[in-house]
Design an enzyme around this catalytic site. Structure first.
Site: not given
Ligand code: NAD
Ligand code: UFG
Length: 348
Positions: A126, A150, A154, A238
């Protein structure tokens, strides 16, 4: 025979979209997921979209024996590791849960991969691993410095994987690790069919699902966190990336791991982002334009831990993975909205 990819966390938001792309690219797909943050309905829909079957095991990646059995049964060539917990706020309240799930879960997975002699891994990292920088555009060689459990989980996993790869050189392994650390910026959107998408539990933390739920009338008002940032309109900026573009980056990463660059192994980080940012107000304005819905919002104080501006330098991914984003912000919003309209209660 088609290569088999093990997708941990494949029932989740990004994982389910990855399964679609993998199946469509001709891979066999084996999913392991403990369903802590997902439902099997997503996998049923993946199979409906693609007309292809995948294999699903309901298992926790920390279950070493169970995981080893799966590696013994399936001839896995590559692992994409999505499984993990991802809520920043929750990670501050439950750090041990996050380290156990994310860090220990990854340790178990790579131990099992070692035993099974499978050494090709694509890891979901991330942009949150980066430290605060004077430059808003982040390159892979910027210093790391996550500021919450978190993000640190990572960063720790990245360190472990780099150490693992470095050890190959010392031991002159003849089957070295090939690892891509993919640092995602802000994934949003959904598959264009509207059949799979993001299904957050409870009140969403992230901007896009929150905006969608305000638009559909499930939530009354969006709080815009901060309008006094040193950005063009005072709100946070972002790098939003369509989830389908994001998962295509994983397919490209597998091809790169199998190519010349990784011939003698290695562990490399790649930003997956578009390389340009949008402010919260720009997101609201584009959402209103694309969906013809009014978003009720108010300005609130800044959210702790938020940066003013953060977007990717995606040049390395273009050069080495031959990947770049194809979809626009309008596409991301139109697809997110289609998913929301077709599934007002998510998968339930
Ligand atoms: P998500 O929660 O939708 O998917 C994660 C999946 O992993 C879920 O289906 C959950 O049930 C499963 N899981 C969690 N712990 C587990 C375990 N111990 N064993 C087996 N399964 C398990 O999240 P996502 O948004 O699809 O994210 C996927 C990956 O990408 C994550 O590692 C997250 O940290 C990373 N990531 C997500 C974002 C984002 O904004 N969505 C940004 C950066 C990184
Ligand atoms: N924001 C609002 N109101 C809300 C939610 C978010 O104004 O209700 C703003 C935040 O302040 C930020 C932008 O919208 O400026 C984006 O916020 P998000 O929560 O959607 O995303 P972040 O950038 O904070 O974080 C996301 C994921 C993290 C990941 C990161 C990577 O949630 O897990 O992107 O850049 F690590």
């Amino acid at each position: 025979m088609a290569n088999t990819v093990l997708v941990t966390g494949g029932a989740g938001y990004i994982g389910s979209h990855a399964c679609v792309e993998l199946l469509q690219a001709g891979y066999k797909v084996v999913v392991v997921d403990n369903l802590v943050n997902s439902k099997t309905e997503s996998l049923k829909r993946v199979q409906k979209i693609t007309g292809k079957a995948l294999t699903f095991y309901e298992i926790d990646v920390r279950d070493k024996e169970g995981l080893a059995d799966i590696f013994a049964k399936e001839s896995i060539s590559t692992v994409i590791h999505f499984a993990g917990l991802k809520a920043v706020g929750e990670s501050c309240e439950q750090p041990l849960n996050y380290y156990h799930n994310n860090v220990y879960g990854t340790l178990v997975l790579i131990e099992v991969m070692c035993d099974a002699n499978v050494r090709q891994l694509v890891f979901s990292s991330s942009a949150t691993v980066y430290g605060e920088s004077v430059h808003a555009q982040y390159s892979e060689d910027f210093p790391l410095g996550a500021i919450n459990p978190y993000g640190r989980s990572k960063a720790m996993i990245e360190d472990i994987l780099r150490d693992l790869s470095a050890a190959d050189k010392l031991t002159q392994s003849n089957n070295p690790w090939k690892i891509a650390l993919l640092r995602y910026f802000n994934p949003i959107g959904a598959h264009e069919s509207g059949m799979i998408g993001e299904d957050p539990n409870g009140i969403p933390n992230n901007l896009m699902p929150y905006v969608s739920q305000v638009a559909i009338g499930k939530l009354a008002q969006l709080s815009v966190f901060g309008n006094d940032y040193p950005t063009r309109d005072g709100t946070g900026i972002r790098d939003y990336i369509h989830v389908v573009d994001l998962v295509k980056g994983h397919i490209k990463a597998i091809a790169t791991l199998e190519g010349e660059k990784f011939q003698s192994g290695g562990c490399h980080a790649y930003n997956l982002g578009a390389g340009r940012g949008y402010s919260v107000l720009e997101i609201i304005e584009t959402f209103e334009k694309v969906t013809d819905k009014k978003i009720n919002y108010k300005f609130s104080p800044r959210r702790a831990g938020d940066l003013a501006e953060c977007f990717a330098n995606p040049e390395l991914a273009l050069k080495q993975l031959n990947w770049k984003v194809e979809k626009s912000l309008d596409d991301m919003i139109a697809d997110a909205w289609r998913w929301q309209l077709k599934n007002p209660q998510g998968y339930s």
